[in-house]
Design an enzyme around this catalytic site. Structure first.
Site, PDB file in Angstrom:
ATOM      1  N   GLU A 227      56.253 -14.200  18.632  1.00 50.76           N
ATOM      2  CA  GLU A 227      56.748 -13.524  17.424  1.00 50.76           C
ATOM      3  C   GLU A 227      56.099 -12.151  17.407  1.00 50.76           C
ATOM      4  O   GLU A 227      54.894 -12.031  17.240  1.00 50.76           O
ATOM      5  CB  GLU A 227      56.381 -14.340  16.184  1.00 50.76           C
ATOM      6  CG  GLU A 227      57.178 -13.925  14.949  1.00 50.76           C
ATOM      7  CD  GLU A 227      56.412 -12.967  14.076  1.00 50.76           C
ATOM      8  OE1 GLU A 227      56.591 -11.732  14.271  1.00 50.76           O
ATOM      9  OE2 GLU A 227      55.654 -13.417  13.212  1.00 50.76           O
ATOM     10  N   CYS A 261      54.981  -8.812   9.418  1.00 53.32           N
ATOM     11  CA  CYS A 261      56.069  -8.687  10.392  1.00 53.32           C
ATOM     12  C   CYS A 261      57.432  -8.741   9.708  1.00 53.32           C
ATOM     13  O   CYS A 261      58.362  -8.059  10.115  1.00 53.32           O
ATOM     14  CB  CYS A 261      55.977  -9.810  11.429  1.00 53.32           C
ATOM     15  SG  CYS A 261      54.416  -9.894  12.315  1.00 53.32           S
TER      16      CYS A 261
END
Length: 453
Positions: A227, A261
């Site tokens: 990720e 994020c």
């Protein structure tokens, strides 16, 4: 390895790094522990995970203060992070056995065929500082409960959090060495991943770090989940209820001081509501309290380090030089600590950092578009593909637009978030693989076909 409070610049604690001998001992111990741990019935593993949830809640205040002092998160958000970790543990303590139960398959009469989900071994987790507890529990809760052992290489600025997480599993009653923390620098990751006793790896972090892990894992044919961040679009259509949702929209950008994020980073707003949105958004920003992250009234704390603040400011400076307009903020605060104010940029030129890079801090880029089609085009005008949100009063329209946006997850009338009940992950340079829900727990297992004639 020093822990430094980014809000004050003061040293919190110093920890001894692990050397090569310590790493060898840890990997050997994890491998040995796996042989017994894999045989522990899953119902017993679920019970231990429920114990971990209890430990987290019992120590919530202590862990929250540690998070805040190591990386600057406002204390109320740190408490919420610990609580979310407990929720994640409870989710898998209730559902892991269902997610990993033998799955019957079609087969000829007289045969029995099923898929068995069996653990792989030791999983290396390389985790970031921005959610120093949640990112780790997002990995550990499912993968340990699946029967794997875990070795954590945490970010070097949150060693106290790394040690505290190891403590959670010990106090919850996990067998020795099922979960271990290694206090090592990033330079040791390659050798650890290459070790035959490590069977897989998961990383949340930067693109370069992810590519390095993927390259090493590829050479050794090891499964990875990555990720790697995002530049998430927030699409505000012409029928959006600005008054109803503006608080949540702003929260999507500025929670965790913008260091997320899946934060909404590019606000793509239809021209019919652009002025209304911008006025309301700026009003929200003006109402934020910026300051001491240990003060429960603080909305935006310090960034995690002076260096990260300087990198963010350089991106803002380059964007302004290219033609962007600063509506709010735009300069580091004149005070001790890594404080950058909530910043809003408009008239952002194509190709500037605020348009095409991930701004990992409290900076929002606002774009005006003339149609739904243009909004979708702008949302997809990125190499990232982690999350997105769409805001509209028409649920059918929201679903239609959500399906057109190229991202791992898209929310309608809600900020993008990770939730134990649904898969989480990205596409493009935001990474691959999925965490959470049934998809996440099945990433690091052997999906074995068993055919009985």
């Amino acid at each position: 390895m020093e822990s430094v409070n980014p809000a004050t610049g003061e040293r919190v604690e110093t920890y001894d790094e692990h050397d090569d001998g310590d790493v060898e001992d840890a990997l050997a111990a994890a491998d040995d522990a796996f042989q017994d741990w894999r045989e522990v019935p899953i119902r017993e593993r679920e019970k231990l995970l429920a114990n971990a949830a209890d430990v987290l809640r019992e120590n919530k205040e202590r862990y929250a203060k540690l998070i805040t002092r190591e990386m600057g998160k406002p204390i109320e958000q740190a408490r919420a992070e610990v609580e979310k970790c407990a929720w994640g543990c409870e989710y898998y303590s209730e559902h892991a056995s269902q997610h990993l139960g033998d799955e019957p398959r079609a087969s000829p009469a007289g045969t029995e065929v099923f898929t068995s989900y069996e653990p792989l071994g030791t999983v290396l987790a390389v985790m970031p500082w921005n959610y120093p507890f949640w990112q780790v529990f997002r990995f550990a809760a499912p993968y340990l409960t699946a029967g794997n052992t875990g070795v954590l290489k945490h970010a070097s600025n949150v060693p106290g959090c790394a040690k505290a997480i190891e403590e959670v599993f010990v106090e919850a009653g996990y067998p020795e060495d099922v979960f271990q923390t290694l206090l090592v620098g990033s330079g040791k990751v390659d050798d650890i991943l290459a070790d035959d006793r490590v069977k897989a790896a998961t990383l949340t972090g930067s693109g370069p770090a992810g590519r390095a892990v993927a390259e090493t894992a590829g050479r050794h044919l090891k499964k990875t989940v990555l990720e790697l961040g995002g530049s998430d679009p927030v699409v505000v259509l012409d029928d959006a209820d600005i008054d109803e949702h503006i608080e949540t929209m702003a929260q999507a950008r500025y929670q965790n001081t913008g260091q997320s994020c899946i934060a909404g980073k590019r606000f793509i707003v239809h021209s019919d509501v652009y002025d209304e949105f911008l006025d309301a958004f700026l009003d929200e920003v003006d109402g934020y309290s910026v300051g001491d992250p240990e003060n429960p009234e603080t909305d935006v704390g310090s960034m995690a380090s002076e260096g990260l603040m300087e990198e963010l400011h350089e991106q803002v400076r380059e964007s302004v030089e290219a033609g962007a307009t600063v509506e709010r903020g735009g300069e580091p605060l004149d005070r001790a600590g890594a404080f950058y104010p909530p910043t809003v940029l408009t008239d952002v030129p194509k190709g500037s950092p605020a348009d095409e890079q991930e701004l990992f801090g409290p900076v929002a880029s606002v774009f005006e578009v003339d149609s739904e089609a243009e909004a979708v085009e702008k949302a997809n005008d990125t190499d990232f593909g982690l999350g997105a949100s769409v805001w509209t009063e028409d649920r059918d329209r929201g679903e239609r637009v959500a399906r057109q946006i190229e991202a791992g997850c898209t929310y309608v009338n809600q900020l993008t978030k990770s939730d134990p009940r649904v898969p989480f992950g990205g596409i493009g340079i935001s990474g691959y693989g999925r965490e959470l829900a049934s998809d996440g727990i099945r990433e690091f297992v052997n999906r074995k076909t068993v055919w009985i004639e």
